[in-house]
Design an enzyme around this catalytic site. Structure first.
Site, PDB file in Angstrom:
ATOM      1  N   THR A   1      21.166  70.666  75.812  1.00 58.11           N
ATOM      2  CA  THR A   1      22.266  69.891  75.209  1.00 58.11           C
ATOM      3  C   THR A   1      23.609  70.557  75.499  1.00 58.11           C
ATOM      4  OG1 THR A   1      20.726  70.069  73.367  1.00 58.11           O
ATOM      5  CG2 THR A   1      22.583  68.550  73.109  1.00 58.11           C
TER       6      THR A   1
ATOM      7  N   ARG B   1      31.418  69.655  96.662  1.00 54.59           N
ATOM      8  CA  ARG B   1      32.676  69.086  96.177  1.00 54.59           C
ATOM      9  C   ARG B   1      33.826  70.089  96.191  1.00 54.59           C
ATOM     10  NH1 ARG B   1      31.326  68.211  89.851  1.00 54.59           N
ATOM     11  NH2 ARG B   1      29.728  66.934  90.772  1.00 54.59           N
ATOM     12  N   HIS B   2      33.516  71.386  96.154  1.00 54.59           N
ATOM     13  CA  HIS B   2      34.620  72.357  96.316  1.00 54.59           C
ATOM     14  C   HIS B   2      34.283  73.372  97.416  1.00 54.59           C
ATOM     15  CE1 HIS B   2      32.230  74.151  93.125  1.00 54.59           C
ATOM     16  NE2 HIS B   2      32.738  73.376  92.186  1.00 54.59           N
TER      17      HIS B   2
ATOM     18  N   GLU C   1      23.215  84.803  82.206  1.00 57.15           N
ATOM     19  CA  GLU C   1      24.625  84.541  81.909  1.00 57.15           C
ATOM     20  C   GLU C   1      24.656  83.526  80.770  1.00 57.15           C
ATOM     21  OE1 GLU C   1      27.419  84.370  85.062  1.00 57.15           O
ATOM     22  OE2 GLU C   1      28.646  82.861  84.060  1.00 57.15           O
TER      23      GLU C   1
ATOM     24  N   HIS D   1      30.488  78.790  93.788  1.00 53.82           N
ATOM     25  CA  HIS D   1      29.391  77.852  93.525  1.00 53.82           C
ATOM     26  C   HIS D   1      29.331  76.880  94.694  1.00 53.82           C
ATOM     27  CE1 HIS D   1      27.537  74.780  90.465  1.00 53.82           C
ATOM     28  NE2 HIS D   1      26.763  74.978  91.515  1.00 53.82           N
TER      29      HIS D   1
ATOM     30  N   HIS E   1      37.962  76.419  92.376  1.00 55.70           N
ATOM     31  CA  HIS E   1      38.981  75.379  92.256  1.00 55.70           C
ATOM     32  C   HIS E   1      40.142  75.543  93.223  1.00 55.70           C
ATOM     33  CE1 HIS E   1      36.568  73.404  89.455  1.00 55.70           C
ATOM     34  NE2 HIS E   1      36.488  74.479  88.693  1.00 55.70           N
TER      35      HIS E   1
ATOM     36  N   ASN F   1      36.008  83.319  89.587  1.00 57.95           N
ATOM     37  CA  ASN F   1      35.435  82.159  90.268  1.00 57.95           C
ATOM     38  C   ASN F   1      36.567  81.413  90.998  1.00 57.95           C
ATOM     39  OD1 ASN F   1      34.711  79.378  90.684  1.00 57.95           O
ATOM     40  ND2 ASN F   1      32.917  79.721  89.412  1.00 57.95           N
TER      41      ASN F   1
ATOM     42  N   HIS G   1      32.081  80.515  81.209  1.00 60.74           N
ATOM     43  CA  HIS G   1      32.350  79.072  81.233  1.00 60.74           C
ATOM     44  C   HIS G   1      33.422  78.704  80.222  1.00 60.74           C
ATOM     45  CE1 HIS G   1      32.037  74.790  81.873  1.00 60.74           C
ATOM     46  NE2 HIS G   1      31.407  75.105  82.985  1.00 60.74           N
TER      47      HIS G   1
ATOM     48  N   ARG H   1      27.942  73.866  95.738  1.00 60.47           N
ATOM     49  CA  ARG H   1      27.228  72.745  95.114  1.00 60.47           C
ATOM     50  C   ARG H   1      26.512  71.919  96.159  1.00 60.47           C
ATOM     51  NH1 ARG H   1      28.992  71.413  89.741  1.00 60.47           N
ATOM     52  NH2 ARG H   1      27.797  69.529  90.122  1.00 60.47           N
TER      53      ARG H   1
ATOM     54  N   GLU I   1      26.672  81.072  92.862  1.00 57.72           N
ATOM     55  CA  GLU I   1      26.034  80.159  91.905  1.00 57.72           C
ATOM     56  C   GLU I   1      25.354  79.065  92.697  1.00 57.72           C
ATOM     57  OE1 GLU I   1      29.354  80.716  88.371  1.00 57.72           O
ATOM     58  OE2 GLU I   1      29.130  78.775  89.353  1.00 57.72           O
TER      59      GLU I   1
ATOM     60  N   GLY J   1      36.860  81.130  85.914  1.00 59.57           N
ATOM     61  CA  GLY J   1      37.498  80.490  87.061  1.00 59.57           C
ATOM     62  C   GLY J   1      38.589  79.512  86.707  1.00 59.57           C
TER      63      GLY J   1
HETATM   64  N1  PXP Z   1      29.646  80.841  84.994  1.00 59.33           N
HETATM   65  C1  PXP Z   1      28.941  79.822  85.548  1.00 59.33           C
HETATM   66  C2  PXP Z   1      27.464  79.993  85.697  1.00 59.33           C
HETATM   67  C3  PXP Z   1      29.577  78.661  86.010  1.00 59.33           C
HETATM   68  O1  PXP Z   1      28.857  77.673  86.561  1.00 59.33           O
HETATM   69  C4  PXP Z   1      30.982  78.556  85.893  1.00 59.33           C
HETATM   70  C5  PXP Z   1      31.691  77.354  86.405  1.00 59.33           C
HETATM   71  O2  PXP Z   1      31.462  77.194  87.753  1.00 59.33           O
HETATM   72  C6  PXP Z   1      31.667  79.647  85.332  1.00 59.33           C
HETATM   73  C7  PXP Z   1      30.977  80.754  84.872  1.00 59.33           C
HETATM   74  C8  PXP Z   1      33.152  79.641  85.214  1.00 59.33           C
HETATM   75  O3  PXP Z   1      33.588  78.635  84.366  1.00 59.33           O
HETATM   76  P1  PXP Z   1      35.127  78.298  84.298  1.00 59.33           P
HETATM   77  O4  PXP Z   1      35.526  77.819  85.659  1.00 59.33           O
HETATM   78  O5  PXP Z   1      35.188  77.231  83.260  1.00 59.33           O
HETATM   79  O6  PXP Z   1      35.839  79.553  83.914  1.00 59.33           O
END
Ligand code: PXP
Length: 248
Positions: free
Chosen positions: A103, A51-52, A153, A45, A12, A9, A196, A47, A72, A218
């Protein structure tokens, strides 16, 4: 055990770019380096608030790499029309608003199935592989199956948090939930992904779950890239995943 795919990902890289405006550092360049370092896919992603990643990053990444792109996106009409025009290899439906989350943070498809189902159908009709980013619960997996999602996922954020909080029993319990949700989904023919918050220290137990076919990572990779370079960070993450698959 079969190799698991690594989706990198690159959001960032865009976060850093946007901190100053302009075009540096370029997410597409990061995608090219990730590809050369052994990534199997690029995740971005777009958004609603941009924002990115920005709209023009989508084509820039596609022009730069051969790898499949996983977009995403929130379940909004705007994002759907962008996805249908862009036609990524895959689209992962994610929550962006607090009220769309469970949650733990995944898309609450158990509650929002009527809202999510048309997006799954329209993306599938366009031959885009759809996944739903959900918490690791059998109920969420069952609803994902019921609304026709071929892929889920599983959200690993809570597991990672518990590991870093030093809560061994909590982390073991959450890992069990991940494993059970993966087994439950795979037994019903759903392809299982996970992601994530994963780091070098937390990726192995998740990668060792045989049903997990793809990991999307990411933030940690980009943070490490500041110290060791992006190529080395992607390669090291690949090695951790491969080691877990070999060892399991
Ligand atoms: N999977 C999904 C669906 C996400 O939204 C994200 C964050 O954008 C990630 C994976 C990757 O998470 P991280 O950046 O914390 O590795």
């Amino acid at each position: 055990m079969e190799r698991a795919r690594l989706g990198v990902n690159i959001d960032h890289v865009a976060t850093i770019r946007n901190a100053r405006g302009g075009s540096h550092p370029e997410p597409a360049k990061a995608a090219a380096i990730a590809q050369a370092a052994g990534a199997d896919g690029i995740t971005i992603h777009l958004r609603e608030d941009r924002r990115h990643i920005r709209d023009n990053d989508l084509e820039a990444v596609r022009k730069t790499v051969k790898l499949p792109i996983n977009l995403e996106m929130a379940t909004t009409d705007e994002m759907l029309s962008i996805a249908l025009a862009f036609k990524p290899h895959a689209a992962c439906l994610v929550p962006e608003k607090r009220e769309e989350r469970t949650t733990e943070g995944g898309l609450d498809v158990a509650r929002l199935h009527d809202q999510v189902e048309p997006y799954v159908k329209k993306l599938r009709d366009a031959k885009i592989r759809v996944s739903l980013f959900i918490e690791p619960s059998k109920v969420q997996v069952a609803v994902a199956e019921a609304i026709g999602a071929p892929v889920v996922e599983l959200h690993t954020g809570k597991y990672v948090e518990l590991v870093f909080a030093g809560d061994k029993s909590g982390a073991a319990e959450e890992l069990k939930r991940l494993r059970e949700a993966a087994e439950h989904g795979a037994a019903r023919g759903i392809e299982i992904h996970a992601g994530h918050g994963l780091t070098y220290d937390t990726v192995r137990p998740v990668a060792a779950i045989a049903q997990v076919k793809e990991l999307n990572i990411g933030h940690f990779i980009m943070g490490e890239a500041l110290f060791v370079g992006l190529e080395a960070a992607v390669k090291r993450m690949r090695q951790e995943i491969d080691a877990a698959r070999g060892a399991a």
